[in-house]
Structures are given as structure tokens and as C-alpha cells.
Design an enzyme around this catalytic site. Structure first.
Site, short mmCIF file in Angstrom:
data_model
loop_
_atom_site.label_atom_id
_atom_site.label_comp_id
_atom_site.label_asym_id
_atom_site.label_seq_id
_atom_site.Cartn_x
_atom_site.Cartn_y
_atom_site.Cartn_z
N THR A 77 0.80 -1.23 0.00
CA THR A 77 0.00 0.00 0.00
C THR A 77 0.84 1.29 0.00
O THR A 77 0.28 2.37 -0.15
CB THR A 77 -0.93 0.03 1.24
OG1 THR A 77 -0.14 -0.17 2.41
CG2 THR A 77 -2.00 -1.04 1.17
N TYR A 139 1.90 1.96 -8.22
CA TYR A 139 0.94 1.38 -7.26
C TYR A 139 -0.44 1.30 -7.93
O TYR A 139 -1.09 0.25 -7.91
CB TYR A 139 0.87 2.27 -6.01
CG TYR A 139 -0.33 2.01 -5.13
CD1 TYR A 139 -0.40 0.87 -4.32
CD2 TYR A 139 -1.40 2.92 -5.08
CE1 TYR A 139 -1.50 0.64 -3.50
CE2 TYR A 139 -2.50 2.70 -4.26
CZ TYR A 139 -2.55 1.56 -3.48
OH TYR A 139 -3.64 1.33 -2.67
N LYS A 143 -2.79 -1.96 -8.86
CA LYS A 143 -4.13 -2.16 -8.30
C LYS A 143 -5.16 -2.32 -9.44
O LYS A 143 -6.07 -3.13 -9.34
CB LYS A 143 -4.53 -0.99 -7.38
CG LYS A 143 -3.72 -0.89 -6.10
CD LYS A 143 -3.87 -2.08 -5.16
CE LYS A 143 -5.17 -2.13 -4.41
NZ LYS A 143 -5.21 -3.22 -3.41
N1 LIG Z 1 -4.75 3.03 3.33
C1 LIG Z 1 -5.36 3.77 2.44
O1 LIG Z 1 -5.46 4.99 2.60
C2 LIG Z 1 -5.98 3.12 1.22
C3 LIG Z 1 -6.56 3.95 0.24
C4 LIG Z 1 -7.15 3.33 -0.88
C5 LIG Z 1 -7.16 1.96 -1.00
N2 LIG Z 1 -6.58 1.21 -0.04
C6 LIG Z 1 -6.60 -0.27 -0.18
O2 LIG Z 1 -7.27 -0.80 0.95
C7 LIG Z 1 -6.69 -2.04 1.34
C8 LIG Z 1 -6.38 -2.04 2.82
O3 LIG Z 1 -5.51 -0.96 3.14
P1 LIG Z 1 -4.90 -0.77 4.59
O4 LIG Z 1 -4.73 0.68 4.82
O5 LIG Z 1 -5.62 -1.59 5.57
O6 LIG Z 1 -3.45 -1.38 4.35
P2 LIG Z 1 -2.35 -1.78 5.40
O7 LIG Z 1 -2.66 -1.24 6.75
O8 LIG Z 1 -1.05 -1.45 4.75
O9 LIG Z 1 -2.55 -3.36 5.45
C9 LIG Z 1 -2.11 -4.20 4.44
C10 LIG Z 1 -1.77 -5.50 5.07
O10 LIG Z 1 -1.25 -6.37 4.08
C11 LIG Z 1 -0.25 -7.13 4.71
N3 LIG Z 1 0.70 -7.73 3.82
C12 LIG Z 1 1.59 -7.11 3.00
N4 LIG Z 1 2.36 -8.01 2.39
C13 LIG Z 1 1.97 -9.23 2.85
C14 LIG Z 1 2.38 -10.55 2.61
N5 LIG Z 1 3.36 -10.84 1.75
N6 LIG Z 1 1.78 -11.56 3.28
C15 LIG Z 1 0.78 -11.31 4.15
N7 LIG Z 1 0.33 -10.08 4.41
C16 LIG Z 1 0.92 -9.04 3.77
C17 LIG Z 1 0.45 -6.16 5.62
O11 LIG Z 1 1.18 -6.89 6.59
P3 LIG Z 1 2.12 -6.17 7.67
O12 LIG Z 1 1.15 -5.60 8.68
O13 LIG Z 1 2.93 -7.27 8.21
O14 LIG Z 1 2.89 -5.14 6.93
C18 LIG Z 1 -0.72 -5.38 6.19
O15 LIG Z 1 -1.17 -5.93 7.39
C19 LIG Z 1 -5.49 -2.25 0.42
O16 LIG Z 1 -5.85 -3.15 -0.60
C20 LIG Z 1 -5.21 -0.88 -0.18
O17 LIG Z 1 -4.67 -0.98 -1.47
C21 LIG Z 1 -5.99 1.75 1.07
#
Ligand SMILES: NC(=O)c1ccc[n+]([C@@H]2O[C@H](COP(=O)([O-])OP(=O)(O)OC[C@H]3O[C@@H](n4cnc5c(N)ncnc54)[C@H](OP(=O)(O)O)[C@@H]3O)[C@@H](O)[C@H]2O)c1
Length: 305
Positions: A77, A139, A143
């Protein structure tokens, strides 16, 4: 009994989904995350440590639990890191999704997948689901490619696109625009905040509810899920300062041109959320209500530590 498996369960959204699903009647909730379980509450769901880069382990875990629905929140992300770690970003955001689709096809699993406002170029926000994507960064490209792998398949799917998520995770390990502003100003640290990009901040709990609704009813198609207000990121920072009664003179406005971020960011996004309101019963908090919610959560976290 319906089995729902969630990936990225240590992440911001993942944690909120697990909190929404644990102990829910008629649901067996399987939470998978990288490394150990970082959630405070350990009961009411099953936790499996699962590195999604390990395709064999992914298959074994899905065989073991045979879920009816998968909610895929995991992704790489960090938008700027994706520009330099392209292979890593492609694997998790595209190849892994492709593998997941194959398994969902074989096992007839419904997939709820998370995507982003960054699939758009930001020239004409707020966007509806039918608008044509035009990603500006690596990124965003990954996506969008992940989305295409799902859309071009024969599985039953929902793609939930969202916009800057804010909220508090249990171990305080993740930051976002609200916490970054709050913590910097508390520590009297000067921050430069972009003054020409517009977004709709989304409370993590609101988004989690929409994901759960999509999983429960096996909703199909693309959904735009975000807060209602389209706001200048600079104003978001000023509102946070004002709300927490902090000194806003530490906020220094900067333009996209002068900040020169490694990845190109869309200027104006925001979503029209009427489809999610109608079909997922989505009722987002206003930004001020969200800040009140977050303030109470921070008090709880501080009280428990
Ligand atoms: N955050 C935003 O503002 C935002 C905006 C638009 C869309 N999104 C989308 O919303 C979704 C959720 O976002 P979020 O903010 O919750 O993201 P996040 O907090 O970064 O969580 C992503 C999770 O994926 C895990 N991950 C990464 N690589 C991995 C691997 N190889 N094996 C297992 N787990 C893995 C990370 O693990 P670790 O905890 O160990 O790093 C983390 O817990 C994502 O698909 C993102 O693209 C987010």
C-alpha cells in the site's frame, strides 16, 4: 455457518473487519496476517500466520478452511515504495490476486477485493463506478491490473474501491494522514502538507462495515466506498489541528510541484457513493464524527497501555 477468510488482518482495514466479524453469529472468521497476530482481542476468530508470497502456503490454508468468502485487504500500500520495489508490488497486487482468482474459480469462493481511488487520474473527481480508470503511478497500475484479473474471470466478485483510510490499529503500528498530523503537532514538529490534492477521508470502521456487508450478501460488481466530503488534504490537517486543539502554525503548505513525491498522485478524487448506500447500506460518519470516534479510541488505547 458461513466461513469468511480475511487477508491482511494485521493491517488497518483488516483489523477492523476482524473486530466486526468476530463472535458474529453464523460466521466462522479466519484471520490471516503476516507474522504473529497483532490484534489485542484473540478470541472469537481463528488466526493463521500466512505470508501471501508463499503460494503453496496460501493454497494449503484455503484447503484447510474452505471459505465461502475471502475478503482480500492485503496489498503493498505504500505508494512511493511501489515505484522502487516494482517486483514486490506486482507480486502482491497482481500475481497473488491472479492466484486467488484461480482458487476462487475452482472452489466457488466469493471474492471481496479492495482497490483504490488512485486508479483514476484525478482530473474530474468525484468518480462513479463506471468512470474510466487512468492510473498515474505504479501502485495504481498494479491495483488496476489486480482489478482486471478479477473482472475478466468467471468468479463471483465485488471490488471495493476506497480513499485515504484513517483509524487506529491495536499496536499503533500504522500511521495515516490524521494520526501523522496529530502526532507531529503534539510533538511540535513542523510538517509540510500538500495544498492542491483533494480526497474523501474514510473512517476504517465505516469501510469495514461495507466490506462485511459485501461479504454477507455476496454483493457483485464495483463499489465506491468513502467518506462523503471531498476535502483539500491541507484542510484535513487544519481540521485535525483545530479538533485536537493543537498549534496549526507547525503546518506548512506545499504544492505537488514543490513536494515532488516519487509517485504521481491524482489531484482530485472523491467518490459518488450512492451505489454503496443503496446496496451495502453504507452510512459513513462525517469527518468530524470520525475524529470524535478516533479520539475516544485513542483514549482507550492509552488507558489500556
Ligand atoms: N490506506 C489507504 O489509505 C488506502 C486507500 C485506498 C485503497 N486502499 C486499499 O485498501 C486495502 C487495505 O488498506 P490498509 O490501509 O488496511 O493497508 P495496510 O494497513 O497497509 O494493510 C495491508 C496488510 O497487508 C499485509 N501484507 C503485506 N504483504 C503481505 C504478505 N506478503 N503476506 C501477508 N500479508 C501481507 C500487511 O502486513 P504487515 O502488517 O505485516 O505489513 C498489512 O497488514 C489495500 O488493498 C489498499 O490498497 C488503502
Amino acid at each position: 455457518m458461513k466461513t469468511i477468510l480475511v487477508t491482511g488482518a494485521n493491517g488497518l482495514l483488516g483489523q477492523k473487519i476482524i473486530y466486526g466479524l468476530r463472535n458474529k453469529e453464523g460466521i466462522r472468521c479466519i484471520s490471516t496476517g503476516r507474522g504473529e497476530n497483532r490484534m489485542k482481542a484473540k478470541d472469537g476468530y481463528i488466526y493463521e500466520s500466512l505470508d501471501l508470497n508463499n503460494s503453496v502456503a496460501v493454497i494449503q490454508t484455503l484447503e484447510k478452511y474452505s471459505p465461502d468468502v475471502i475478503i482480500n485487504t492485503a496489498a503493498m500500500t505504500n505508494v512511493d515504495a511501489c515505484e522502487t520495489k516494482k517486483e514486490e508490488a506486482w507480486y502482491l497486487n497482481v500475481t497473488f490476486v491472479e492466484n486467488l482468482v484461480r482458487i476462487c474459480e475452482q472452489k466457488k469462493i466469493h471474492l471481496v477485493h479492495l482497490s483504490t481511488d488512485f486508479v483514476f487520474n484525478g482530473e474530474k473527481g468525484p468518480y462513479v463506478e463506471e468512470d474510466i480508470p487512468d492510473p498515474l503511478s505504479y501502485y495504481a497500475q498494479t491495483k488496476l491490473e489486480g482489478e482486471k484479473r478479477i473482472q475478466n474471470s468467471s468468479i463471483s466478485w465485488a471490488i471495493i474501491r476506497t480513499i485515504i483510510i484513517y483509524g487506529v490499529v491495536d499496536d499503533n503500528s500504522r500511521s495515516n494522514v490524521v494520526l501523522w498530523t496529530l502526532n507531529s503537532l503534539k510533538n511540535k514538529k513542523t510538517i509540510t502538507v500538500i495544498n492542491d490534492q483533494f480526497r474523501s477521508p474514510t473512517l476504517s470502521e465505516d469501510l469495514a462495515q461495507a466490506c462485511i456487508a459485501a461479504a454477507m450478501k455476496k454483493a457483485k460488481g464495483i463499489y465506491h466506498v468513502s467518506g462523503r466530503e471531498v476535502m483539500n488534504i491541507l484542510d484535513i490537517a487544519y481540521i485535525v489541528a483545530d479538533f485536537f486543539e493543537l498549534d496549526s502554525s507547525f503546518i506548512k503548505p506545499i504544492s505537488s510541484k514543490d513536494l515532488n513525491q516519487p509517485a504521481k498522485h491524482p489531484p482530485v478524487t472523491g467518490f459518488i457513493i450512492s451505489k454503496a448506500e443503496k446496496e451495502l447500506d453504507f452510512r459513513p460518519h462525517t469527518f468530524l464524527e470520525g475524529l470524535t470516534y478516533l479520539k475516544n479510541q485513542l483514549k482507550l488505547v492509552a488507558g489500556n497501555s
